[in-house]
Design a protein around this motif. Structure first.
Motif, PDB file in Angstrom:
ATOM      1  N   THR A 137      -4.018  19.467  -5.460  1.00 20.80           N
ATOM      2  CA  THR A 137      -2.864  18.587  -5.666  1.00 20.80           C
ATOM      3  C   THR A 137      -3.204  17.524  -6.695  1.00 20.80           C
ATOM      4  O   THR A 137      -4.353  17.080  -6.780  1.00 20.80           O
ATOM      5  CB  THR A 137      -2.414  17.918  -4.351  1.00 20.80           C
ATOM      6  N   TYR A 182       9.895  11.417  -2.599  1.00 20.45           N
ATOM      7  CA  TYR A 182       9.040  12.591  -2.354  1.00 20.45           C
ATOM      8  C   TYR A 182       8.195  12.859  -3.589  1.00 20.45           C
ATOM      9  O   TYR A 182       8.694  12.796  -4.707  1.00 20.45           O
ATOM     10  CB  TYR A 182       9.929  13.808  -2.045  1.00 20.45           C
ATOM     11  N   LEU A 183       6.925  13.145  -3.379  1.00 20.36           N
ATOM     12  CA  LEU A 183       6.014  13.508  -4.476  1.00 20.36           C
ATOM     13  C   LEU A 183       5.701  14.987  -4.339  1.00 20.36           C
ATOM     14  O   LEU A 183       5.099  15.406  -3.337  1.00 20.36           O
ATOM     15  CB  LEU A 183       4.716  12.695  -4.382  1.00 20.36           C
ATOM     16  N   ASP A 241      -1.536  15.307   6.677  1.00 19.18           N
ATOM     17  CA  ASP A 241      -0.367  15.715   5.883  1.00 19.18           C
ATOM     18  C   ASP A 241      -0.311  17.233   5.864  1.00 19.18           C
ATOM     19  O   ASP A 241      -1.311  17.881   5.540  1.00 19.18           O
ATOM     20  CB  ASP A 241      -0.532  15.159   4.458  1.00 19.18           C
ATOM     21  N   TYR A 255      -5.357  12.207   4.089  1.00 20.35           N
ATOM     22  CA  TYR A 255      -5.473  11.073   3.182  1.00 20.35           C
ATOM     23  C   TYR A 255      -6.197   9.963   3.931  1.00 20.35           C
ATOM     24  O   TYR A 255      -5.975   9.768   5.132  1.00 20.35           O
ATOM     25  CB  TYR A 255      -4.091  10.609   2.710  1.00 20.35           C
ATOM     26  N   HIS A 299      -1.927  14.603  -6.505  1.00 21.34           N
ATOM     27  CA  HIS A 299      -1.746  13.294  -5.865  1.00 21.34           C
ATOM     28  C   HIS A 299      -3.035  12.852  -5.168  1.00 21.34           C
ATOM     29  O   HIS A 299      -3.181  12.988  -3.949  1.00 21.34           O
ATOM     30  CB  HIS A 299      -0.572  13.342  -4.882  1.00 21.34           C
ATOM     31  N   HIS A 358       5.042   4.935  -1.400  1.00 23.49           N
ATOM     32  CA  HIS A 358       5.420   6.000  -2.340  1.00 23.49           C
ATOM     33  C   HIS A 358       5.343   7.364  -1.677  1.00 23.49           C
ATOM     34  O   HIS A 358       4.343   7.679  -1.008  1.00 23.49           O
ATOM     35  CB  HIS A 358       4.497   6.006  -3.554  1.00 23.49           C
ATOM     36  N   GLY A 359       6.372   8.182  -1.898  1.00 23.22           N
ATOM     37  CA  GLY A 359       6.368   9.539  -1.372  1.00 23.22           C
ATOM     38  C   GLY A 359       6.430   9.544   0.156  1.00 23.22           C
ATOM     39  O   GLY A 359       6.550   8.495   0.804  1.00 23.22           O
ATOM     40  N   VAL A 360       6.360  10.725   0.714  1.00 24.62           N
ATOM     41  CA  VAL A 360       6.426  10.872   2.172  1.00 24.62           C
ATOM     42  C   VAL A 360       5.158  10.290   2.800  1.00 24.62           C
ATOM     43  O   VAL A 360       5.205   9.602   3.831  1.00 24.62           O
ATOM     44  CB  VAL A 360       6.599  12.368   2.546  1.00 24.62           C
ATOM     45  N   GLY A 397       3.242   7.904   1.557  1.00 25.86           N
ATOM     46  CA  GLY A 397       3.291   6.441   1.463  1.00 25.86           C
ATOM     47  C   GLY A 397       4.269   5.822   2.457  1.00 25.86           C
ATOM     48  O   GLY A 397       4.032   4.729   2.978  1.00 25.86           O
ATOM     49  N   CYS A 404       3.978  18.541  -4.733  1.00 22.33           N
ATOM     50  CA  CYS A 404       2.648  19.101  -4.986  1.00 22.33           C
ATOM     51  C   CYS A 404       2.771  20.507  -5.512  1.00 22.33           C
ATOM     52  O   CYS A 404       1.954  20.966  -6.289  1.00 22.33           O
ATOM     53  CB  CYS A 404       1.860  19.184  -3.685  1.00 22.33           C
TER      54      CYS A 404
HETATM   55  N1  SME Z   1       4.380  15.397  -0.714  1.00 29.71           N
HETATM   56  C1  SME Z   1       3.566  14.233  -0.507  1.00 29.71           C
HETATM   57  C2  SME Z   1       2.440  14.147  -1.518  1.00 29.71           C
HETATM   58  C3  SME Z   1       1.185  14.744  -1.049  1.00 29.71           C
HETATM   59  S1  SME Z   1       1.167  16.425  -1.182  1.00 29.71           S
HETATM   60  O1  SME Z   1       2.116  16.972  -0.196  1.00 29.71           O
HETATM   61  C4  SME Z   1      -0.318  17.042  -0.912  1.00 29.71           C
HETATM   62  C5  SME Z   1       4.404  12.975  -0.574  1.00 29.71           C
HETATM   63  O2  SME Z   1       5.596  13.029  -0.866  1.00 29.71           O
HETATM   64  O3  SME Z   1       3.856  11.900  -0.339  1.00 29.71           O
END
Ligand code: SME
Length: 158
Positions: free
Chosen positions: A65, A98-99, A124, A46, A67, A74-76, A78, A101
């Motif tokens: 993905t 957690y976001l 990542d 990223y 995202h 936000h998420g791991v 972020g 994918c």
């Molecule tokens: N799991 C990540 C989002 C990015 S994907 O793993 C490609 C997160 O929680 O930020």
């Protein structure tokens, strides 16, 4: 560092030294890590968009993905950007911020990358195995990520 890790690190350095562009070099680094380290099932970068406090998806290897943009915090990904520190999640089903994918992912590591003291992006990595990123592997991945600051900085929007 094991001899395999030392060889991989050398290959990573060679790839970046010979790459036609930062983007193609980083793409090859994703492919290298994914093919050479067992349990690294999605590997991507990223890019920090500092003016907007968000991350933009860069080169990656693995499933597509959704995202593409992730706000800091936000998420791991972020979280790692907001705290400027590596985040390891051994079991993503227990992580509230957690976001997802892919339903196959079980553990994740996100390593912020710096250039001239500024965060410029992140490495990542998702794994289909639980707790894939122990202390030793994490330290090795941080070593690789530590060499990519200039390349990631060059992909940041002005
Ligand atoms: N799991 C990540 C989002 C990015 S994907 O793993 C490609 C997160 O929680 O930020």
């Amino acid at each position: 560092m094991s001899s395999e890790q030392a060889a991989l690190l050398k290959d990573a350095e060679r790839i970046m030294a010979n790459a036609d562009s930062a983007g193609t070099g980083l793409q090859r680094i994703c492919d290298l890590i994914r093919s050479r380290i067992p349990g690294c099932d999605w590997v991507g970068f990223y890019i920090a968009v500092s003016t907007r406090d968000e991350l933009a998806l860069g080169p990656y290897s693995g499933e597509a993905t959704e995202h593409l943009r992730i706000p800091f915090g936000h998420g791991v990904c972020g979280q790692a950007a907001a705290t400027r520190a590596t985040v390891v999640v051994d079991d993503v089903s227990t992580e509230e911020n957690y976001l997802s994918c892919s339903p196959h992912v079980q553990s994740e590591v996100v390593i912020p990358v710096f250039h001239n003291g500024e965060i410029v992006g992140e490495l990542d990595i998702d794994s289909h195995e639980i707790a894939s990123f122990g202390r030793e592997r994490r330290a090795f991945l941080e070593k690789i990520a530590g060499k990519l600051g200039e390349a990631l900085a060059s992909l940041m929007p002005a």
